[in-house]
Design a protein around this motif. Structure first.
Motif, mmCIF file in Angstrom:
data_model
loop_
_atom_site.group_PDB
_atom_site.id
_atom_site.type_symbol
_atom_site.label_atom_id
_atom_site.label_comp_id
_atom_site.label_asym_id
_atom_site.label_seq_id
_atom_site.Cartn_x
_atom_site.Cartn_y
_atom_site.Cartn_z
ATOM 1 N N VAL A 10 -15.081 -8.129 61.938
ATOM 2 C CA VAL A 10 -16.096 -9.037 61.411
ATOM 3 C C VAL A 10 -15.953 -9.151 59.906
ATOM 4 N N ASP A 11 -16.341 -10.298 59.395
ATOM 5 C CA ASP A 11 -16.402 -10.552 57.961
ATOM 6 C C ASP A 11 -17.857 -10.852 57.622
ATOM 7 N N PRO A 12 -18.539 -9.969 56.896
ATOM 8 C CA PRO A 12 -19.959 -10.186 56.594
ATOM 9 C C PRO A 12 -20.219 -11.379 55.678
ATOM 10 N N ARG A 13 -19.182 -11.818 54.936
ATOM 11 C CA ARG A 13 -19.300 -12.901 53.968
ATOM 12 C C ARG A 13 -20.201 -12.472 52.808
ATOM 13 N N TRP A 14 -21.504 -12.406 53.024
ATOM 14 C CA TRP A 14 -22.419 -11.849 52.025
ATOM 15 C C TRP A 14 -22.526 -10.354 52.312
ATOM 16 N N VAL A 15 -21.962 -9.555 51.430
ATOM 17 C CA VAL A 15 -21.790 -8.127 51.718
ATOM 18 C C VAL A 15 -22.934 -7.263 51.210
ATOM 19 N N ALA A 16 -23.695 -7.753 50.267
ATOM 20 C CA ALA A 16 -24.837 -7.003 49.748
ATOM 21 C C ALA A 16 -25.964 -7.985 49.431
ATOM 22 N N PRO A 17 -27.155 -7.657 49.903
ATOM 23 C CA PRO A 17 -27.535 -6.536 50.757
ATOM 24 C C PRO A 17 -26.874 -6.633 52.140
ATOM 25 N N VAL A 18 -26.818 -5.510 52.847
ATOM 26 C CA VAL A 18 -26.191 -5.478 54.168
ATOM 27 C C VAL A 18 -27.037 -6.269 55.157
ATOM 28 N N ALA A 19 -26.398 -7.163 55.880
ATOM 29 C CA ALA A 19 -27.106 -8.008 56.836
ATOM 30 C C ALA A 19 -27.568 -7.192 58.042
ATOM 31 N N ASP A 20 -28.766 -7.516 58.551
ATOM 32 C CA ASP A 20 -29.269 -6.840 59.749
ATOM 33 C C ASP A 20 -28.297 -7.004 60.915
ATOM 34 N N ARG A 21 -27.671 -8.180 60.986
ATOM 35 C CA ARG A 21 -26.766 -8.430 62.101
ATOM 36 C C ARG A 21 -25.575 -7.479 62.082
ATOM 37 N N LEU A 22 -25.197 -7.013 60.895
ATOM 38 C CA LEU A 22 -24.055 -6.110 60.811
ATOM 39 C C LEU A 22 -24.400 -4.759 61.433
ATOM 40 N N THR A 23 -25.583 -4.249 61.187
ATOM 41 C CA THR A 23 -25.965 -2.972 61.808
ATOM 42 C C THR A 23 -26.110 -3.125 63.319
ATOM 43 N N GLU A 24 -26.505 -4.317 63.761
ATOM 44 C CA GLU A 24 -26.568 -4.556 65.206
ATOM 45 C C GLU A 24 -25.172 -4.519 65.815
#
Length: 648
Positions: free
Chosen positions: A548-562
Motif C-alpha cells: 500500500v501507498d498511504p500517499r498522505w503519510v502523516a498523520p497516519v490514516a485510520d485506514r492504514l491501521t485497519e
C-alpha cells in the motif's frame, strides 16, 4: 598596488611586528591604489607546476612569476576533471587566484581557513596534496566535493550550508585567544550569496564588536546560483564599482561601507584574479590584528567561456558534460523536479492566489518556468530559509497560498518558523522539499533524510510523499487546496514511470494484493517500486503480501491501521531516517489501536551518510528489494534485523 591604512581617530597608536599589528581606531579603512603596471615574463619550467605542489609550503616556494601559469593549469584541470565526474565548476573557476593567494599568505592548517560554502574548495584541495584524487571526485569512498576532515588536516570545517563560516571564525578567534595562541589567524572565505543569510550578520555583529583578529574574505561574484538579491547586493555593487582607478584615495574619513559601521576595517575592492594584489591585500589585513573585511571581486566561471556565458548560473554545478562545450553527454531523463516545475505552472494558471518562494534556488527547485510566466508571484529571498517561511505565513494571512520550494536539507534551518509562524497560526502554506532522502554525490550535509522525522512532529502539518509523476501532480493539487500547512517531499532522481494502483480505499492506494495476507508492505513514496519487486519475490516463496501507498503519510490514516490489523506482519519502508520516521508513527498508531501485528521500520540509519550513488547508498541501507525481502524473512523467523550504520 599600494595599500594604505587610514583611520578616523587621530590619536590611534599602532604597534607592528613581522606578522601582526594592532589598530585601535574606531573606524579603519584600507584602500587600494594601483602600482604602475609591470611586465610579467613566465619562465620556462620542467613539467606541470601543479605536480610540484604537495602542500602549501611548496606553493609558497614557487616564484611569483610562475603563478599565472599555475592558475591556468588549475583551471584546465578543473574543467577536465569536473566535466568528467560532475560537480561545482563555476564557483571553483572563480576562486583560483584567490585560493593561491590565501595559501601563500596564511599558514594552513595552523591558520584556520573556512570556506562558505565548501563547494568552492576544489582549488584548496589541489593545493593541499589531493590533485591525484580528482579522478574519482564525488565517487563513493573517494574525494568529497566539500571539505572533509578525514581527507586532510587542512579541511577544518565540513560546511556546505551557507552563512556559517563567520561564526566559525568568531569562535576560532576566541579559542585561539583563550588558549594562548594569539598568533593564529581565523579566515572566513564568504561568498556574497552567503551574506544574504541572517547568520552571517549575527556573526559580523559579534566579530566587529569584539575586535579580535578575524579576516573575512568576501568572494563577491554577484551570484549564489542566480544573481544575489536584496539591498545588500546594491551596496556591494557600489563598493565593487570602485575600481583601482576610482577607488577612494587615502583620507581620514571612512569609505562608507556597511562593514566599517560594524567595526571592521575594509580592504577593497581587490581584483580577485590578480595574485599579486590579493597577496598584498591579505598580508595587510593580517597585519592589522583586528577584524578586517577584504572585498574581492571575482568572476564566476572565470576562464571557461561556456561558464562565463551561461546566463542561468555560470555552470554552478554540472553533471557529466563535454569539457569544451559544457553540454551533457547524455540526454537527461524526466526528474521529479521537472514534473513539479510543469505542474506548478498549471496550478498557477488556475489559481491566481498561488505564489512561490525560494531561498536563492529558483532554478534548481523548479520555479524558473513559474517565475517566467508569473514574475510578480515569485519571491527569491536569498539564502534565508527562516525569512522565507515567516514571510510565507504572512502572505497566507494576506489571502494568498504560498508554495515554498526548498531543498530538504536546508529546510532544517527553518523548523522554528514552520512550527510557530505557520503551524501555530494554522496557515495554509505548502512546502515542497526537493532533494529529499538520499541525494547521492553531495554527501552527508545534503542528504535530505531528516524532514519526515522532524516535520511530522508539527501539529496540524499534513505530509505527502508521491511515488510517481502522476501522484506528485495529484498531491500537489491536494496540498494547495488544503486550508492548513502541508508538505510534499521527493528525491533528486529520475522520476520513472507511473505505478498505477489497483484501487484506492479511504485515500490509501493498494498497489499489490496477494490472496493471502501475510505481510503488509507500506511503501512511503519512491520506494514503492522496490516494495513491489520484494512482494513478487516473497510471493514466489509462498509469502503473501499487500503493498500500500498511504500517499498522505502523516498523520497516519485510520485506514492504514485497519490494513495492518488484517496482516501478520507490517513492514514500513522509507527513504528517510528510521528514527522517529513514518515507520515509528505507524507503530505508535498500531499500538494505540491494539493491532497485534509487529511493525518493522526500514529506513536510513541514524548516521551521517557518505557521498556516493543514490542506488548504492539505498542498497547499503537495506532499502532495495533484496533488503526488504531479507527484513521480512528475518522477522518471520524471529531473528534480529540487520543493522545498517549507527542506529539508535
Amino acid at each position: 598596488m599600494t595599500l594604505t591604512h587610514t583611520t578616523s581617530n587621530a590619536s590611534t597608536s599602532t604597534s607592528t611586528s613581522t606578522s601582526t599589528s594592532t589598530a585601535t581606531s574606531a573606524t579603519s579603512t584600507l584602500t587600494t591604489v594601483a602600482d604602475p603596471p609591470t611586465a610579467c615574463v613566465v619562465p620556462t619550467h620542467d613539467g606541470p607546476l601543479l605536480a610540484r605542489i604537495g602542500s602549501p609550503a611548496d606553493l609558497k616556494a614557487l616564484p611569483a612569476q610562475q603563478l599565472p601559469a599555475l592558475a591556468e593549469e588549475i583551471r584546465q584541470l578543473l574543467i577536465e576533471k569536473v566535466s568528467a565526474r560532475g560537480g561545482h565548476l563555476g564557483p571553483n573557476l572563480g576562486v583560483v587566484e584567490l585560493t593561491i593567494a590565501l595559501h601563500r599568505v596564511f599558514d594552513s592548517p595552523r591558520d584556520a581557513i573556512v570556506f562558505d560554502t565548501g563547494h568552492q574548495s576544489y582549488v584548496h584541495k589541489m593545493l593541499t596534496g589531493r590533485v591525484a584524487e580528482f579522478d574519482r571526485l564525488r565517487q563513493q569512498d573517494a574525494l568529497s566535493g566539500y571539505p572533509c576532515r578525514a581527507e586532510s588536516p587542512h579541511d577544518l570545517v565540513e560546511n556546505s550550508h551557507a552563512s556559517t563560516a563567520l561564526s566559525w571564525a568568531d569562535g576560532l578567534a576566541k579559542g585561539f585567544e583563550l588558549t594562548g595562541e594569539p598568533d593564529r589567524t581565523a579566515v572566513a572565505v564568504v561568498g556574497d550569496g552567503a551574506l544574504t543569510g541572517g547568520m552571517s550578520w549575527e556573526a559580523l555583529n559579534n566579530i566587529g564588536g569584539a575586535r579580535r583578529p578575524v579576516i573575512a574574505v568576501l568572494n563577491d561574484n554577484g551570484r549564489s546560483y542566480d544573481a544575489t538579491v536584496g539591498g545588500l547586493a546594491g551596496h556591494l555593487t557600489e563598493l565593487r564599482d570602485r575600481t583601482e582607478e576610482t577607488a577612494p584615495q587615502p583620507s581620514s574619513a571612512p569609505s562608507g561601507s556597511l562593514f566599517e559601521a560594524l567595526g571592521f576595517a575594509y580592504v577593497g575592492p581587490v581584483d580577485g584574479h590578480d595574485v599579486e594584489h590579493l597577496e598584498k591585500a591579505l598580508r595587510a589585513a593580517r597585519d592589522l590584528g583586528r577584524p578586517v573585511l577584504v572585498h574581492v571581486a571575482t568572476v564566476k566561471g572565470k576562464g571557461h567561456a561556456p561558464a562565463e556565458n551561461d546566463e542561468a548560473d555560470r555552470l554552478h554545478a554540472v553533471g557529466v558534460v563535454d569539457p569544451a562545450t559544457a553540454r551533457p553527454l547524455k540526454a537527461s531523463k524526466p526528474s521529479w523536479s521537472k514534473v513539479f516545475a510543469q505542474e506548478i505552472v498549471e496550478v498557477g494558471a488556475e489559481r491566481p492566489d498561488v505564489v512561490c518562494l525560494s531561498a536563492a534556488m529558483v532554478r534548481p527547485t523548479g520555479l524558473h518556468a513559474f517565475a517566467t510566466r508569473f514574475p510578480d508571484r515569485v519571491f527569491d529571498v536569498g539564502i534565508a530559509e527562516q525569512h522565507a517561511v515567516t514571510s510565507a505565513a504572512a502572505l497566507s494571512t494576506a489571502g494568498l497560498h504560498p508554495v515554498v520550494a526548498i531543498y530538504s536539507t536546508f529546510m532544517n534551518r527553518a523548523f522554528d518558523q514552520v512550527l510557530l509562524d505557520v503551524a501555530l497560526h494554522d496557515r495554509p502554506v505548502t512546502f515542497v522539499l526537493d532533494r529529499a532522502g538520499v541525494t547521492g554525490p553531495d554527501g552527508a550535509s545534503h542528504h535530505g533524510m531528516w524532514d519526515l522525522s522532524t516535520f511530522s512532529q508539527v501539529p496540524g502539518m499534513r505530509i505527502a510523499v508521491p511515488r510517481d509523476p502522476s501522484s506528485l501532480r495529484e498531491l500537489l493539487r491536494e496540498a494547495v487546496a488544503h486550508e492548513g500547512p502541508t508538505l510534499l517531499r521527493y528525491p533528486k532522481a529520475d522520476v520513472g514511470a507511473d505505478l498505477p494502483a489497483l484501487r484506492r480505499t479511504d485515500g490509501v492506494d493498494v498497489l499489490f494484493a496477494s490472496e493471502t495476507r501475510d505481510v503488509l508492505l507500506v511503501a512511503i513514496g519512491p520506494v514503492a517500486a522496490e516494495c513491489l519487486a520484494a512482494a513478487e519475490q516473497l510471493g514466489s516463496t509462498g509469502i503473501g503480501c499487500t503493498v500500500v501507498d498511504p500517499r498522505w503519510v502523516a498523520p497516519v490514516a485510520d485506514r492504514l491501521t485497519e490494513f495492518a490489523a488484517g496482516h501478520r506482519l507490517v513492514v514500513s519502508v522509507e527513504d528517510s531516517s528510521r528514527c522517529g520516521g513514518i515507520g515509528t508513527l505507524i507503530a505508535q498508531a498500531c499500538a494505540d489501536e491494539a493491532v497485534p501485528a509487529p511493525v518493522i521500520s526500514l529506513g536510513l540509519p541514524r548516521a551521517f551518510l557518505p557521498h556516493g550513488g543514490r542506488a548504492d547508498l539505498l542498497e547499503s541501507a537495506g532499502l532495495s528489494s533484496r533488503g526488504i525481502v531479507d527484513a521480512v524473512l528475518r522477522a518471520r523467523a524471529n531473528q534480529p534485523q540487520q543493522q545498517y550504520g549507527r542506529t539508535s
